[in-house]
Design a protein around this motif. Structure first.
Motif, PDB file in Angstrom:
ATOM      1  N   HIS A 181       0.974  -1.067  -0.013  1.00 22.26           N
ATOM      2  CA  HIS A 181      -0.043   0.013   0.034  1.00 22.26           C
ATOM      3  C   HIS A 181       0.922   1.342   0.047  1.00 22.26           C
ATOM      4  N   CYS A 182       0.282   2.383  -0.779  1.00 26.61           N
ATOM      5  CA  CYS A 182       1.058   3.556  -0.523  1.00 26.61           C
ATOM      6  C   CYS A 182      -0.294   4.735  -0.734  1.00 26.61           C
ATOM      7  N   SER A 183       0.236   5.946  -0.287  1.00 33.83           N
ATOM      8  CA  SER A 183      -0.802   6.825  -0.304  1.00 33.83           C
ATOM      9  C   SER A 183      -0.306   8.024  -1.198  1.00 33.83           C
ATOM     10  N   VAL A 184      -1.265   8.613  -2.015  1.00 31.36           N
ATOM     11  CA  VAL A 184      -0.799   9.716  -2.983  1.00 31.36           C
ATOM     12  C   VAL A 184      -1.596  10.999  -2.674  1.00 31.36           C
ATOM     13  N   GLU A 185      -1.094  11.992  -2.315  1.00 31.20           N
ATOM     14  CA  GLU A 185      -1.501  13.195  -1.871  1.00 31.20           C
ATOM     15  C   GLU A 185      -1.532  14.231  -2.892  1.00 31.20           C
ATOM     16  N   VAL A 186      -2.708  14.420  -3.613  1.00 29.77           N
ATOM     17  CA  VAL A 186      -2.855  15.255  -4.579  1.00 29.77           C
ATOM     18  C   VAL A 186      -3.355  16.670  -4.063  1.00 29.77           C
ATOM     19  N   GLU A 187      -2.647  17.620  -4.336  1.00 29.15           N
ATOM     20  CA  GLU A 187      -2.791  19.305  -3.755  1.00 29.15           C
ATOM     21  C   GLU A 187      -3.145  19.957  -5.223  1.00 29.15           C
ATOM     22  N   VAL A 188      -4.442  20.408  -4.944  1.00 23.74           N
ATOM     23  CA  VAL A 188      -4.785  21.205  -6.169  1.00 23.74           C
ATOM     24  C   VAL A 188      -4.366  22.522  -5.964  1.00 23.74           C
ATOM     25  N   LEU A 189      -3.790  23.197  -6.982  1.00 20.90           N
ATOM     26  CA  LEU A 189      -3.501  24.588  -7.022  1.00 20.90           C
ATOM     27  C   LEU A 189      -4.395  25.401  -7.858  1.00 20.90           C
ATOM     28  N   ASP A 190      -4.734  26.660  -7.121  1.00 18.53           N
ATOM     29  CA  ASP A 190      -5.679  27.474  -7.816  1.00 18.53           C
ATOM     30  C   ASP A 190      -4.995  28.255  -8.796  1.00 18.53           C
ATOM     31  N   VAL A 191      -6.080  28.491  -9.972  1.00 19.19           N
ATOM     32  CA  VAL A 191      -5.642  29.240 -11.048  1.00 19.19           C
ATOM     33  C   VAL A 191      -6.765  30.223 -11.173  1.00 19.19           C
ATOM     34  N   ASN A 192      -6.709  31.274 -12.037  1.00 19.11           N
ATOM     35  CA  ASN A 192      -7.561  32.301 -11.931  1.00 19.11           C
ATOM     36  C   ASN A 192      -8.662  32.229 -13.104  1.00 19.11           C
ATOM     37  N   ASP A 193      -9.539  31.194 -12.604  1.00 20.14           N
ATOM     38  CA  ASP A 193     -10.668  30.658 -13.492  1.00 20.14           C
ATOM     39  C   ASP A 193     -11.890  31.174 -13.418  1.00 20.14           C
ATOM     40  N   ASN A 194     -12.044  32.071 -12.197  1.00 22.05           N
ATOM     41  CA  ASN A 194     -13.386  32.418 -11.935  1.00 22.05           C
ATOM     42  C   ASN A 194     -13.468  33.930 -11.844  1.00 22.05           C
ATOM     43  N   ALA A 195     -14.304  34.538 -12.629  1.00 21.42           N
ATOM     44  CA  ALA A 195     -14.491  36.003 -12.831  1.00 21.42           C
ATOM     45  C   ALA A 195     -15.295  36.608 -11.409  1.00 21.42           C
ATOM     46  N   PRO A 196     -14.966  37.947 -11.040  1.00 18.88           N
ATOM     47  CA  PRO A 196     -15.441  38.446  -9.882  1.00 18.88           C
ATOM     48  C   PRO A 196     -17.152  38.358 -10.295  1.00 18.88           C
ATOM     49  N   GLU A 197     -17.992  38.307  -9.015  1.00 19.32           N
ATOM     50  CA  GLU A 197     -19.377  38.518  -9.229  1.00 19.32           C
ATOM     51  C   GLU A 197     -19.710  39.832  -8.444  1.00 19.32           C
ATOM     52  N   VAL A 198     -20.683  40.621  -8.986  1.00 17.04           N
ATOM     53  CA  VAL A 198     -21.229  41.722  -8.445  1.00 17.04           C
ATOM     54  C   VAL A 198     -22.705  41.588  -8.421  1.00 17.04           C
ATOM     55  N   TRP A 199     -23.175  41.865  -6.969  1.00 15.50           N
ATOM     56  CA  TRP A 199     -24.654  41.649  -6.592  1.00 15.50           C
ATOM     57  C   TRP A 199     -25.188  43.085  -6.060  1.00 15.50           C
ATOM     58  N   VAL A 200     -26.253  43.453  -6.598  1.00 19.87           N
ATOM     59  CA  VAL A 200     -26.915  44.878  -6.067  1.00 19.87           C
ATOM     60  C   VAL A 200     -27.842  44.349  -4.708  1.00 19.87           C
ATOM     61  N   THR A 201     -27.358  44.673  -3.674  1.00 16.01           N
ATOM     62  CA  THR A 201     -28.184  44.344  -2.582  1.00 16.01           C
ATOM     63  C   THR A 201     -29.521  45.167  -2.113  1.00 16.01           C
ATOM     64  N   SER A 202     -29.143  46.515  -2.515  1.00 17.10           N
ATOM     65  CA  SER A 202     -30.163  47.462  -2.179  1.00 17.10           C
ATOM     66  C   SER A 202     -30.003  48.641  -3.149  1.00 17.10           C
ATOM     67  N   LEU A 203     -30.950  49.399  -3.627  1.00 16.31           N
ATOM     68  CA  LEU A 203     -30.855  50.561  -4.644  1.00 16.31           C
ATOM     69  C   LEU A 203     -32.137  50.974  -4.294  1.00 16.31           C
TER      70      LEU A 203
END
Length: 825
Positions: free
Chosen positions: A331-353
Motif C-alpha cells: 500500500h501507498c498513499s498519494v496526496e494530490v494538492e490542487v493549485l488555484d488558477v484564476n478561472d473565476n471572474a468576480p461577481e457583483v450583486w446589488v443588495t439595495s437600490l
C-alpha cells in the motif's frame, strides 16, 4: 444519556449567549451559537446592540439581506433579536472548516445603514466516528515476519476539534496489536502489527474489532470488524519505493494527463512477482471518477477537470497486488494538492437600490449597496471595484466585499434626467478577469427653475372697435422642470393700469387665459379714449413652493376712421349771423354733433378777387389721415363768384363781385377727411351782397351781437395788419410745437425701437405740414387744440399714426393734392 445531553446543550447555549460580544470594528458584529440549537433560540439582541429602540424595529425595517441559500437565523420583528429559524448543522454548513463562520448583512433603513454580522456556529459532539466499511478482510501469510504491518483505513469524524480527535483500541488478541501514528495534525495512520506468528493449521482466520472513540463529552465511538485470513506460501508482499507521494496539480490540468508513475517491487519470483495496481477499497467513489490508475504500468492520470473551489486536496490510497495463488498487497498513499488558477471572474450583486435620486440630494447620499466576491483564492480572489463614468457617482468600500454607490457631484435633472452607471470589478489574477454590473439611476425633479418668457416686452398693435372677446396676442413662458413643476399658468398683474384711461385698471380692458397665455379683449377699444395700454403678465408654475416670471405687454390702439368732421362755431362764440336754420343761437354740443350747418356772411359789390368773406372751421376726433381735413365748394352751374381754400377753409371771392350776382349767394361747402372710406360734413353759407356802406353796417351789427369780426372792403387795411401779426404768431407757435414733438418722437424711437413686436412694431411718428393757410388737427385728447387766427397767413401741423410713412414736405398753398402726393413713401 439523552437528558444529560439536553442539559449540557442548554447550559452551553446560556453560557455562549452571555459571553457573546459585538465587535464594532468597521461595522462588523460577531455572535456565536452552538449547532443543533432549537428553533427560536435567541442568538443575540441585535436591535439593542445596533442602537435601535424596540419600538422602531418595524419602522426602520431591520432585516437580513439574503445572499444565496436561505439563512438559518432571522430577525424577530417584535423585539429585533437574532433568533434561530431552522436547524443549524455545522457539518452541513462548513464541513471540516474551522471556525465555521456565517457572514450576514443586516440592513437598517431611515437612515440607510448596513452592518456585517459574523455568526460562528460552534461544534458539538453530535457525530460518532465512522469507518469507511463496516468489515475489513485481511490476509496474513503464515510466513509473515513478526512486526509485519497491515495498514488500516482510519475512521472519520464529521466534527472538529476535540470532538474529532480519535483514539483507537483493538479487541484483545495474542497475535496482533494496534499501531497508531500521526502523520501530521490532521492525519493519523492506523496499522495492524503482527506480534506473534500465525499458524494456519491452528487457526484459519482471526476476528478482531477495531474501535475508534472521539474525545467529546460524552465520547462517541464507532467500530469496524477485521477478518484476518492466514495464508500459506507467497510470503513477500509488493513494496513501494515510498509510502506517501505528494503531487501539486493546477486545477486547469486537462483530462488524461499523467500526474504520477508508481512502482512497487516484490522479492518473490515467478508469478508471485507480477504486480498489478488498483485503488484501495477505501478510496472514495468521487476520487475514482476524477483519477484513474493503469493496472499494469502504475500510471496515475486525471479523468475530469479539477476544481480548486470545490476540493483543494485529494488522498488516493493505492494498493499493489502480486499474482501469487494467495496474492499479497502493498500500500501507498498519494496526496494530490490542487493549485488555484484564476478561472473565476468576480461577481457583483446589488443588495439595495434607492432610486430615483432627487436632483437636490446632498453629496454623500447612498444610492446603492453592492456586494462583490470571487471564488478564487489569494491574489486571484482579491477584487478591485471602480464605477464608470467616474462622475457624478463614486464607490466607497464599507467592508471587505461590500461597497456603497454614493453621490459625489450635484445633479441637474434638466441637464441629465437619467444615468447609466456601470460598476466594474477586476481581480488580481494574471491575466485578470473582470465583471460588470449596470445600474439605471433616474433623477427626480425638484422645482428649481422659474418660468421664463420668450420676450421681456411684447409690443401689440390692435385696431379700435375690435369685437369683444377677440384675441389680441399670445404670450408664452417656458419652464424646463417636469410635471407640476413645469406646468405654467398665466395671470394678469392686478397692479397694471391703462395709459390715458384715468384710474381704470388693465383688467377692465383685457384678460389672459390661464392655460394658453392668449390675451383677449373684454370690450371694444376706442382710440379716442385709450391710445396705449401697458400691463404685466405673470407666469407661475405649479411647484411647491411655486416660482414665477413676468413679462410686459405694450398694447397700442390703432386709429380707424370712425368719426366724421365736426364744424366749430365762429371765433367769437356768439349767435348772430352764424345760425342753424331760423332758430336762435345753438349750443356748442349741438354744433359739434351736427353734420349740416346753415351759415351766412356779408360782402360788398365791387370786392376784388381774393377778398376773404368767411372762414369755415372744423375738427375731427380721429388721428392722422383720418383727421386731415379738406374743404370743397360744390359749385352751381356756371362760373361761381366764390371759392374755398382746400385746407384752410377760407371762403374768398374768385372774381370781382358785380350787381349782376344778385343780392345773395348760397354756397354749399363739404368738409371731408382723408380716411378710408372718407367721412364728411356739409355747411350752407349764405352770402348777402350789397353796397359798401350797407355791408359795413351789416358787418358792424353782426360784430356787436355775436362778437365776430366781419371782413369788408372798407376795413380791409386794418384787417391786413392784424392778420399779418397773427400769421407770425401762429408760425412761431407751430415752430416751437414742431421742435417739441420732434424731440418726443426721437425719445420714443430710442426707447422702443430695440423691443420685439408680436404683430407689428410701431413706426416713427410722421409730421405733415399743411399749407400756409391750411387748418390742422391733432387727435390726442390731452393735447388737442385748434389753431385759428384772423387773417390769411397761417402755418398748421398734422400728426399722423405711427404706422404711416414720413412726410415729403408741405403742400403748396391752395393746391389740391391727395394723400399720396403729400407723403414720401
Amino acid at each position: 444519556p439523552a437528558p444529560t445531553m439536553g442539559v449540557c446543550v442548554r447550559s452551553a447555549v446560556r453560557v455562549l449567549v452571555l459571553q457573546a460580544a459585538w465587535a464594532l470594528v468597521g461595522g462588523q458584529v460577531r455572535y456565536s451559537v452552538p449547532e443543533e440549537a432549537k428553533s427560536g433560540t435567541v442568538v443575540g439582541r441585535l436591535a439593542q446592540d445596533l442602537g435601535v429602540e424596540a419600538g422602531e424595529v418595524e419602522a426602520r425595517r431591520l432585516r437580513l439581506v439574503p445572499k444565496g441559500r436561505p439563512a438559518s437565523v432571522e430577525v424577530s420583528g417584535a423585539s429585533g433579536a437574532l433568533v434561530v429559524s431552522s436547524r443549524l448543522d455545522r457539518e452541513e454548513l462548513c464541513g471540516k472548516s474551522a471556525p465555521c463562520v456565517l457572514r450576514l448583512e443586516v440592513l437598517v433603513e431611515r437612515p440607510l445603514r448596513v452592518f456585517h454580522v459574523e455568526l460562528e456556529v460552534t461544534d458539538i459532539n453530535d457525530n460518532a466516528p465512522r469507518f469507511p466499511v463496516p468489515r475489513k478482510n485481511l490476509t496474513v501469510a503464515e510466513s509473515s515476519l513478526l512486526g509485519s504491518r497491515f495498514p488500516l483505513e482510519g475512521a472519520s469524524d464529521a466534527d472538529i476539534g476535540a470532538n474529532a480527535q480519535l483514539s483507537y483500541t483493538l479487541s484483545p488478541s495474542e497475535h496482533f496489536v494496534l499501531e497508531v501514528k500521526s502523520k501530521d495534525e490532521k492525519k493519523t495512520s492506523v496499522a495492524l502489527v503482527l506480534m506473534k506468528a500465525v499458524d494456519r493449521e491452528a487457526m484459519v482466520e482471526h476476528r478482531l474489532v477495531l474501535t475508534a472513540s472521539d474525545r467529546g463529552r460524552p465520547s462517541l465511538s464507532g467500530t469496524m470488524e477485521l477478518l484476518v485470513s492466514v495464508l500459506d506460501a507467497n510470503d513477500n508482499a509488493p513494496e513501494f519505493n515510498q509510502s506517501v507521494y505528494k503531487v501539486l496539480l493546477p486545477e486547469n490540468t486537462p483530462p488524461g494527463k499523467v500526474i504520477l508513475q508508481l512502482t512497487a517491487t516484490d522479492k518473490d519470483e515467478g508469478i508471485n512477482q507480477q504486480v498489478s495496481y488498483a485503488f484501495s477499497d477505501t478510496t472514495a467513489a468521487r476520487v475514482k471518477d476524477l483519477f484513474r490508475i493503469d493496472p499494469n504500468s502504475g500510471e496515475v492520470s486525471t479523468v475530469e477537470k479539477l476544481d480548486f473551489e470545490d476540493v483543494e486536496s485529494y488522498d488516493l490510497e493505492i494498493e499493489a497486488k502480486d499474482s501469487g495463488a494467495l496474492p499479497l498487497l502493498g500500500h501507498c498513499s498519494v496526496e494530490v494538492e490542487v493549485l488555484d488558477v484564476n478561472d473565476n471572474a468576480p461577481e457583483v450583486w446589488v443588495t439595495s437600490l434607492s432610486v430615483p435620486v432627487a436632483e437636490d440630494a446632498p453629496l454623500g447620499t447612498v444610492v446603492a449597496l453592492l456586494s462583490v466576491s470571487d471564488r478564487d483564492s489569494g491574489s486571484n480572489g482579491r477584487v478591485r471595484c471602480t464605477v464608470w463614468p467616474s462622475s457624478p457617482f463614486g464607490l466607497v468600500s464599507t467592508f471587505e466585499g461590500s461597497y456603497s454607490l454614493v453621490l459625489r457631484e450635484a445633479l441637474d435633472r434638466e441637464r441629465v434626467s437619467e444615468y447609466e452607471v456601470e460598476v466594474r470589478a477586476e481581480d488580481g489574477g494574471a491575466p485578470p478577469l473582470r465583471a460588470r454590473r449596470a445600474l439605471r439611476v433616474p433623477v427626480s425633479d425638484v422645482n428649481d427653475n422659474a418660468p421664463a418668457f420668450a420676450q421681456a416686452v411684447y409690443t401689440v398693435l390692435a385696431r379700435e372697435n375690435n369685437a369683444a372677446g377677440a384675441e389680441l396676442a399670445r404670450v408664452w413662458a417656458r419652464d424646463p422642470d417636469e410635471a407640476g413643476n413645469g406646468r405654467v399658468s398665466y395671470s394678469l398683474w392686478e397692479g397694471a393700469s391703462a395709459s390715458g384711461s384715468g384710474s381704470r385698471s388693465a383688467s377692465s380692458y383685457v384678460s389672459v387665459d390661464a392655460e394658453s397665455g392668449r390675451v383677449w379683449a373684454l370690450q371694444p377699444l376706442d382710440y379716442e379714449e385709450l391710445q396705449v395700454l401697458q400691463f404685466e403678465v405673470r407666469a407661475v408654475d405649479a411647484g411647491e413652493p411655486s416660482l414665477s416670471g413676468n413679462a410686459t405687454v405694450q398694447l397700442f390702439v390703432v386709429d380707424e376712421n370712425d368719426n366724421a368732421p365736426s364744424l366749430l362755431p365762429p371765433a367769437g362764440g356768439g349767435a348772430g349771423p352764424w345760425a342753424v336754420g331760423a332758430a336762435g343761437s345753438p349750443s356748442l354740443s349741438e354744433l359739434s354733433s351736427s353734420s349740416e350747418w346753415s351759415l351766412w356772411a356779408w360782402a360788398s359789390w365791387g370786392s376784388p378777387a381774393g377778398q376773404v368773406v368767411a372762414k369755415i372751421r372744423a375738427v375731427d376726433a380721429d388721428s392722422g389721415y383720418n383727421a386731415w381735413l379738406r374743404y370743397e365748394l360744390q359749385e352751381a352751374r356756371g362760373k361761381g363768384a366764390f371759392r374755398v381754400g382746400l385746407y384752410s377753409g377760407e371762403v374768398s371771392t374768385a372774381r370781382a363781385l358785380e350787381e349782376a350776382d344778385g343780392p345773395r349767394q348760397t354756397l354749399l361747402i363739404v368738409v371731408r377727411d382723408h380716411g378710408e372710406p372718407a367721412r364728411s360734413a356739409t355747411a350752407t353759407l349764405s352770402v348777402s351782397l350789397g353796397e359798401g356802406a350797407e355791408a359795413a353796417l351789416a358787418a358792424g351789427v353782426g360784430a356787436a351781437s355775436s362778437g365776430s369780426v366781419l371782413r369788408s372792403s372798407n376795413v380791409e387795411g386794418g384787417a391786413s395788419v392784424s392778420a399779418t401779426t397773427n400769421v407770425w404768431l401762429v408760425v412761431a407757435i407751430c415752430a416751437v410745437s414742431s421742435v417739441f414733438l420732434l424731440a418726443v418722437v426721437l425719445y420714443g424711437a430710442s426707447r422702443w425701437s430695440p423691443r420685439a413686436s408680436v404683430l407689428s412694431g410701431p413706426g416713427p411718428t410722421t409730421l405733415v405740414c399743411a399749407s400756409e393757410v391750411g387748418s390742422w388737427s391733432y387727435s390726442q385728447r390731452q393735447s388737442r387744440s385748434v389753431c385759428v387766427a384772423e387773417g390769411a397767413g397761417k402755418s398748421d401741423l398734422m400728426v399722423f399714426s405711427p404706422n404711416f410713412p414720413p412726410p415729403g414736405g408741405c403742400a403748396p398753398k391752395e393746391t389740391p393734392q391727395d394723400a399720396a402726393a403729400l407723403l414720401d413713401t
